[in-house]
Design a protein around this motif. Structure first.
Motif, PDB file in Angstrom:
ATOM      1  N   ARG A  26      -7.990   4.281  10.912  1.00  0.00           N
ATOM      2  CA  ARG A  26      -8.232   4.774  10.085  1.00  0.00           C
ATOM      3  C   ARG A  26      -9.575   5.451   9.198  1.00  0.00           C
ATOM      4  N   SER A  64      -4.526   2.633   0.435  1.00  0.00           N
ATOM      5  CA  SER A  64      -5.274   0.776   0.646  1.00  0.00           C
ATOM      6  C   SER A  64      -4.946   0.313   1.942  1.00  0.00           C
ATOM      7  N   PHE A  65      -4.436   0.544   2.504  1.00  0.00           N
ATOM      8  CA  PHE A  65      -2.559   0.568   3.690  1.00  0.00           C
ATOM      9  C   PHE A  65      -4.271   0.969   4.672  1.00  0.00           C
ATOM     10  N   GLN A  66      -3.754  -0.143   5.667  1.00  0.00           N
ATOM     11  CA  GLN A  66      -5.041  -0.469   7.200  1.00  0.00           C
ATOM     12  C   GLN A  66      -4.150   0.281   7.891  1.00  0.00           C
ATOM     13  N   ILE A  68      -0.336   1.620   9.734  1.00  0.00           N
ATOM     14  CA  ILE A  68       0.792   2.471   9.244  1.00  0.00           C
ATOM     15  C   ILE A  68       1.206   3.475  10.320  1.00  0.00           C
ATOM     16  N   LYS A  94       6.380   1.816   7.871  1.00  0.00           N
ATOM     17  CA  LYS A  94       5.763   0.316   7.475  1.00  0.00           C
ATOM     18  C   LYS A  94       4.205   0.790   6.880  1.00  0.00           C
ATOM     19  N   MET A  95       3.364   0.058   6.105  1.00  0.00           N
ATOM     20  CA  MET A  95       2.070   0.045   5.895  1.00  0.00           C
ATOM     21  C   MET A  95       1.767  -1.415   6.075  1.00  0.00           C
ATOM     22  N   ASP A  96       0.544  -1.884   6.611  1.00  0.00           N
ATOM     23  CA  ASP A  96       0.092  -3.354   7.075  1.00  0.00           C
ATOM     24  C   ASP A  96       1.752  -4.242   6.863  1.00  0.00           C
ATOM     25  N   ASP A  98       3.622  -4.948   5.142  1.00  0.00           N
ATOM     26  CA  ASP A  98       4.446  -4.328   2.838  1.00  0.00           C
ATOM     27  C   ASP A  98       6.306  -3.725   4.367  1.00  0.00           C
TER      28      ASP A  98
END
Length: 130
Positions: A26, A64-66, A68, A94-96, A98
């Motif tokens: 990130r 906002s995702f950390q 991916i 796929k994010m975090d 989710d």
């Protein structure tokens, strides 16, 4: 009007480099700014439009995702009549924590000197709300 005969290789190499940075650490994600032109780059991200490398970087940093993870299903490239490359990507990400979502992203790579910059970048999650 010159079609770049290496359009497929240029598109594939670009996608690997771009997603390596975007999907990596990130803190290193801000290096993505180097792909865009200071003034002549446009991004449409989920309907939000921004112009110029600085504004695009702000948009990317605000996500906002950390972490991916991305899997590319198809990668289609076409030459443009100015020597550039149109790149269309379809895949899943796929994010975090989710669930996995489909996504579509299209880039127009514009030649500049001995390199390319992203002139247009359009991203959408493939979510069907019927």
């Amino acid at each position: 009007m010159t079609l770049n005969p290496q359009f497929q290789q240029i598109g594939e190499t670009f996608v690997k480099q771009y997603y390596l940075i975007f999907d990596g650490d990130r803190d290193a994600r801000e290096k993505i700014v180097n792909f865009y032109h200071a003034d002549m780059s446009l991004m449409s991200f989920e309907g939000s439009q921004v112009q110029g490398a600085a504004m695009i970087l702000e948009k990317v940093k605000a996500l906002s995702f950390q972490k991916i993870q991305r899997a590319i299903t198809t990668l289609d490239c076409q030459p443009t009549f100015d020597g550039g490359v149109l790149v269309n990507i379809l895949g899943q990400l796929k994010m975090d924590e989710d669930p996995v979502h489909g996504f579509a992203q299209t880039f127009v790579l514009k030649p500049l000197n001995d390199s390319f910059y992203i002139q247009h970048d359009s991203f959408r999650l493939v979510i069907h709300n019927a």
